[in-house]
Each structure stands twice: as structure tokens, then as C-alpha cells.
Design an enzyme around this catalytic site. Structure first.
Site, mmCIF file in Angstrom:
data_model
loop_
_atom_site.group_PDB
_atom_site.id
_atom_site.type_symbol
_atom_site.label_atom_id
_atom_site.label_comp_id
_atom_site.label_asym_id
_atom_site.label_seq_id
_atom_site.Cartn_x
_atom_site.Cartn_y
_atom_site.Cartn_z
ATOM 1 N N TYR A 146 40.804 24.829 28.103
ATOM 2 C CA TYR A 146 41.895 24.080 28.719
ATOM 3 C C TYR A 146 41.848 22.634 28.224
ATOM 4 C CZ TYR A 146 42.516 28.073 31.872
ATOM 5 O OH TYR A 146 42.736 29.335 32.404
ATOM 6 N N HIS A 191 37.222 35.348 28.862
ATOM 7 C CA HIS A 191 38.604 34.880 28.976
ATOM 8 C C HIS A 191 39.657 35.908 28.548
ATOM 9 C CE1 HIS A 191 40.944 30.818 29.005
ATOM 10 N NE2 HIS A 191 41.706 31.796 29.430
ATOM 11 N N LEU A 199 52.870 32.013 40.917
ATOM 12 C CA LEU A 199 54.278 31.699 41.147
ATOM 13 C C LEU A 199 55.110 31.994 39.902
ATOM 14 C CD1 LEU A 199 53.801 28.356 43.060
ATOM 15 C CD2 LEU A 199 54.140 30.646 44.006
ATOM 16 N N GLY A 200 54.522 32.701 38.954
ATOM 17 C CA GLY A 200 55.249 33.057 37.747
ATOM 18 C C GLY A 200 55.449 31.884 36.814
#
Length: 298
Positions: free
Chosen positions: A53, A127, A209-210
Site C-alpha cells: 500500500y 496477499h 461498500l463496493g
């Protein structure tokens, strides 16, 4: 705050996905630290990060370092289960590259240990499967890391049912969590959720939440979520997370956030009570028609 279990560890029923604090569009560090602190103050005790990230090639582990700093500067930081991941890299050109060789995962784990400043990682996750490496070999590295005491819990991400079963077998029944994409707009991982329920393994939905940046959009796309939110004086965002929690006792959503207000909003969903009628209406809205798969992402 309602609690659930990941392996042997009790955590908040809603976690915090820290990815938005370190990738494209990330805020300044002060806001990110404030977002983590707001989550902690709302009762969150589970944070998800990963070495991949970041944006630029020379900042691997940006998110891990940020999470470590946030926890070190808050009194509740010591009570948090931190999950990180290895086996995926960002070379800095916007792409993601899979690296599932055992030696790669072990090296990545050592580097994550140093960045997080811990003797053992709370939950270490593979991952994403690497098609060039036998899955059992990648999971075998996690088993060795468990045996060596470098990680306390082992998990996998972006896995299918066969890989979940294989991981459980290779780990000798010690698989603690499965982190897959799942939301009202992305239902492809429902078989994995059901399998985790049967196995008693935590299911950690990412992008619950898409990937919706404006919580109001959820209500527009799935009218029942907006209707229930209005009935409860809550946000569609919170109704979505409460709906997920009601799906199975093994579900621990990890909505991403980089703002204190959204971190608090998500955490509050753990206390939202949905009636049987409301749940039935939400289920009918979600499962009554085909789920639209959103683009795949890490």
C-alpha cells in the site's frame, strides 16, 4: 463495540482498512493519523494494512509505517490487532505484481516486522495467489512463519474455496482469516463467506461498500439501503456494514477510510440493530437480481 474473533483474538466487529491513506489520492499524514485515532476512540481494535500500500517504488511499506506511527501515538494503540499482507508488489508504474515464492514471503515478513516495530505480526496474510508458484508452497511459508513465532495468526486474501481448503490443510487447521472483496455490488465471494462460516474462519470483506466514495450512492443504487437508513436515522454506509455483520458471525468488515468522520461512522455501524423485516428487504434488494461485479483490485 460489538466484538468478534479472528483466530484466538477478540477484535471489534468493524475493522479499519488503512489502504486509502497511502495510495493515489492519499491525504497528508496528519489527517491519516487523525483518522486512525478516531477509529481507536470509537472502539476499533483491528486494522488492516499491507506492504504494497504505497504509490512510488521507493516507499514500500508506507502504509505499515503510517499505521505503526498512529498506534504508537495513541494510548489505545497497544490493544489493536494489526493485519498486514505480503506477496504483492507495486513497482511504481501503477501495476501490481504477484510474488508468492516462499523466500519472497519470508523476506517480506521480516521487512514488515521491522516497519511495524513488533516481534511478531498479529495477522499475516498471503496477499494474492501467484499463478507461477504452487499455492501450497506459498502457504507453507506462512506455516513456517507461524512455527517460528514471527506471526501469531495466518490468513489468506483473494482466495477461492479450493484455496481456502488447501490453506487450512497446509496450515494444519490454523487458518485464521480470509480477506476477499465482498459488498452488495460484488457478490462473487459469497461461496467463500459460506465456507468460512462452516469452518469457523473469520471472513474479512475488503471494499465492503463496493469502493463507493460517497456513502449516499449506495442508497441510490440499492434503494432499500437508503430506505432502511432513513428509518433508523443512520447512513446507507452504516446499514450496509450492519447488513454484512448479520450475514454470519465470522464476518469482520474492514471499510477503508482516510477521514476521522468516516472512520467514526463505520465503527458506529456495529451498534446498529436491523429488524428481521429490514434484513429481509435488504437481502431481497441484493440477491433478488444479478450482482454487478466491480473491477478487481488488490
Amino acid at each position: 463495540m460489538q466484538t468478534r474473533r479472528i483466530g484466538s483474538v477478540q477484535v471489534s466487529a468493524i475493522g479499519l482498512g488503512a489502504m486509502p491513506m497511502s495510495i493515489e489520492g492519499r491525504p497528508d499524514e496528519a489527517r491519516s493519523l487523525a483518522a486512525v485515532h478516531a477509529a481507536l476512540e470509537a472502539g476499533v481494535t483491528f486494522i488492516d494494512t499491507a506492504d504494497a500500500y504505497h504509490i512510488h517504488a521507493d516507499e514500500v511499506g508506507h502504509n505499515e509505517r503510517l499505521v505503526a506511527k498512529a498506534l504508537a501515538t495513541h494510548p489505545a494503540g497497544a490493544d489493536v490487532l494489526v493485519a498486514t499482507k505480503g506477496g504483492l508488489r507495486r513497482p511504481g508504474d501503477g501495476t501490481w505484481q504477484k510474488h508468492g515464492r516462499p523466500q519472497d514471503l519470508k523476506r517480506a515478513c521480516e521487512q514488515s516486522l521491522a516497519r511495524l516495530g513488533v516481534e511478531a505480526i498479529g495477522l499475516y496474510q498471503f496477499h494474492r495467489p501467484d499463478p507461477e508458484v504452487p499455492y501450497a508452497d506459498s502457504i507453507g511459508a506462512l506455516a513456517e512463519l507461524l512455527d517460528e513465532g514471527k506471526i501469531r495468526l495466518a490468513g489468506i486474501s483473494n482466495a477461492d474455496p479450493g484455496q481456502i481448503r488447501q490453506a487450512q490443510d497446509v496450515l494444519g487447521g490454523r487458518l485464521a482469516g480470509v480477506q476477499n472483496q465482498y459488498s452488495p455490488a460484488f457478490l462473487s465471494s459469497r461461496p467463500e463467506l459460506d465456507l468460512c462460516t462452516d469452518l469457523g474462519v473469520a471472513f474479512l470483506p475488503w471494499a465492503p461498500l463496493g469502493g463507493i466514495t460517497n456513502a449516499g450512492e449506495l442508497g441510490e443504487r440499492h434503494a432499500a439501503f437508503g430506505e432502511v437508513a432513513a428509518e433508523l436515522g443512520a447512513s446507507p454506509h452504516q446499514v450496509c456494514l450492519a447488513w454484512m455483520l448479520a450475514a454470519s458471525p465470522v464476518v469482520v468488515p474492514i471499510p477503508g477510510s482516510s477521514r476521522p468522520e468516516t472512520a467514526r461512522d463505520s465503527a458506529a455501524a456495529a451498534g446498529l440493530a436491523l429488524s428481521a423485516d429490514q434484513l429481509a428487504r435488504l437481502d431481497a434488494a441484493v440477491f433478488g437480481g444479478p450482482g454487478a461485479d466491480s473491477p478487481a483490485a488488490p
